[in-house]
Design a protein around this motif. Structure first.
Motif, PDB file in Angstrom:
ATOM      1  N   PRO A 268       0.303  -6.008   6.930  1.00  0.00           N
ATOM      2  CA  PRO A 268       1.666  -5.478   6.788  1.00  0.00           C
ATOM      3  C   PRO A 268       1.762  -3.988   7.124  1.00  0.00           C
ATOM      4  N   THR A 269       1.340  -3.639   8.330  1.00  0.00           N
ATOM      5  CA  THR A 269       1.409  -2.244   8.755  1.00  0.00           C
ATOM      6  C   THR A 269       2.865  -1.840   8.961  1.00  0.00           C
ATOM      7  N   LEU A 270       3.113  -0.565   9.056  1.00  0.00           N
ATOM      8  CA  LEU A 270       4.477  -0.084   9.257  1.00  0.00           C
ATOM      9  C   LEU A 270       5.104  -0.658  10.535  1.00  0.00           C
TER      10      LEU A 270
ATOM     11  N   ALA B  87       3.789  -3.766  -1.450  1.00  0.00           N
ATOM     12  CA  ALA B  87       3.879  -2.308  -1.286  1.00  0.00           C
ATOM     13  C   ALA B  87       2.600  -1.637  -1.795  1.00  0.00           C
ATOM     14  N   GLU B  88       2.093  -2.089  -2.933  1.00  0.00           N
ATOM     15  CA  GLU B  88       0.843  -1.528  -3.455  1.00  0.00           C
ATOM     16  C   GLU B  88      -0.326  -1.837  -2.524  1.00  0.00           C
ATOM     17  N   LEU B  89      -0.335  -3.037  -1.956  1.00  0.00           N
ATOM     18  CA  LEU B  89      -1.378  -3.401  -1.007  1.00  0.00           C
ATOM     19  C   LEU B  89      -1.311  -2.489   0.217  1.00  0.00           C
TER      20      LEU B  89
ATOM     21  N   PHE C 268      -3.372   1.018   3.922  1.00  0.00           N
ATOM     22  CA  PHE C 268      -2.832   1.711   5.095  1.00  0.00           C
ATOM     23  C   PHE C 268      -2.085   2.999   4.791  1.00  0.00           C
ATOM     24  N   GLY C 269      -1.645   3.188   3.562  1.00  0.00           N
ATOM     25  CA  GLY C 269      -0.727   4.279   3.256  1.00  0.00           C
ATOM     26  C   GLY C 269      -1.366   5.500   2.643  1.00  0.00           C
ATOM     27  N   ARG C 270      -2.347   6.043   3.311  1.00  0.00           N
ATOM     28  CA  ARG C 270      -3.000   7.232   2.749  1.00  0.00           C
ATOM     29  C   ARG C 270      -2.060   8.434   2.726  1.00  0.00           C
TER      30      ARG C 270
ATOM     31  N   ALA D 154       7.987   5.774   4.327  1.00  0.00           N
ATOM     32  CA  ALA D 154       8.584   5.110   5.493  1.00  0.00           C
ATOM     33  C   ALA D 154       8.479   3.595   5.366  1.00  0.00           C
ATOM     34  N   TRP D 155       7.331   3.089   4.922  1.00  0.00           N
ATOM     35  CA  TRP D 155       7.142   1.644   4.768  1.00  0.00           C
ATOM     36  C   TRP D 155       8.165   1.083   3.789  1.00  0.00           C
ATOM     37  N   ARG D 156       8.306   1.747   2.646  1.00  0.00           N
ATOM     38  CA  ARG D 156       9.254   1.276   1.638  1.00  0.00           C
ATOM     39  C   ARG D 156      10.695   1.365   2.147  1.00  0.00           C
ATOM     40  N   ALA D 157      11.003   2.414   2.887  1.00  0.00           N
ATOM     41  CA  ALA D 157      12.356   2.560   3.427  1.00  0.00           C
ATOM     42  C   ALA D 157      12.668   1.435   4.409  1.00  0.00           C
ATOM     43  N   VAL D 158      11.713   1.099   5.262  1.00  0.00           N
ATOM     44  CA  VAL D 158      11.906   0.015   6.234  1.00  0.00           C
ATOM     45  C   VAL D 158      12.115  -1.311   5.514  1.00  0.00           C
ATOM     46  N   VAL D 159      11.253  -1.605   4.559  1.00  0.00           N
ATOM     47  CA  VAL D 159      11.325  -2.894   3.868  1.00  0.00           C
ATOM     48  C   VAL D 159      12.587  -2.977   2.999  1.00  0.00           C
ATOM     49  N   ALA D 160      12.876  -1.931   2.241  1.00  0.00           N
ATOM     50  CA  ALA D 160      14.080  -1.943   1.399  1.00  0.00           C
ATOM     51  C   ALA D 160      15.331  -2.065   2.261  1.00  0.00           C
TER      52      ALA D 160
END
Length: 178
Positions: free
Chosen positions: A7-9, A122-124, A129-131, A138-144
């Motif tokens: 689940p990369t960005l 999201a935690e995964l 990937f989310g260092r 950005a990942w959370r913004a895209v998914v939300a």
């Protein structure tokens, strides 16, 4: 057919926008989930569902098995990603079938468990990937945004509520709340 790619960005952008549905035409557009029309008899993927998973004992032992960090909805992805990192192949056998009563173990819960999968995902993402904080945000913004957009165009009231709940859950997870 729960299987797919990390689940990369970029993959979540393709998935949440719906562009990944074009992956049958152009495989580079694949998103996080493998869609039914993309399945081959045997294909390498990043993850398969833990609902029907066969694994070699030496592979299991080499990565320490599945984590107990999450009760459901991310432990199989994490396990498969760690297998891949350790050099093992994760393969989907598209010609096999298994019946899985999806959601049965969470039936009758207060509804929180219904959003737990996206918070765990999201935690995964953060773990693998989310260092950088900007990538996590950005990942959370895209998914939300994807879920909230889906709630706006959903046909049924149930789907509107469900997608809104997913969007809010992933947004809350950015603040460390569940």
């Amino acid at each position: 057919m729960p299987a797919g790619w990390a689940p990369t960005l970029p993959r979540m952008i393709l998935h949440m926008s719906g562009i990944s549905r074009l992956a049958r035409i152009n495989f580079s557009l694949r998103g996080h989930y493998l869609l039914r029309n993309q399945v081959a008899d045997e294909m390498a993927v990043d993850w398969v569902t833990g609902a029907c998973l066969l694994t070699r004992r030496d592979a299991w032992n080499s990565v320490g098995g599945m984590t107990t960090r999450w009760f459901m909805y991310a432990e199989d992805l994490d396990y498969c990603l760690r297998l891949g990192d350790a050099g093992w192949r994760v393969v989907l056998l598209g010609s096999t079938e298994a019946e899985h009563a999806a959601g049965l173990s969470s039936a009758g819960n207060d509804g929180r468990i219904r959003t737990e999968w996206i918070v765990n995902l999201a935690e995964l993402y953060d773990l693998h990937f989310g260092r950088a904080r900007a990538k996590r945000v950005a990942w959370r913004a895209v998914v939300a945004s994807g879920f909230l957009a889906r709630s706006a165009i959903a046909r049924s009231a149930y789907d509107r509520r469900r997608f809104r709940a997913y969007g809010h859950a992933v947004a809350r997870s950015a603040k460390g709340k569940r």
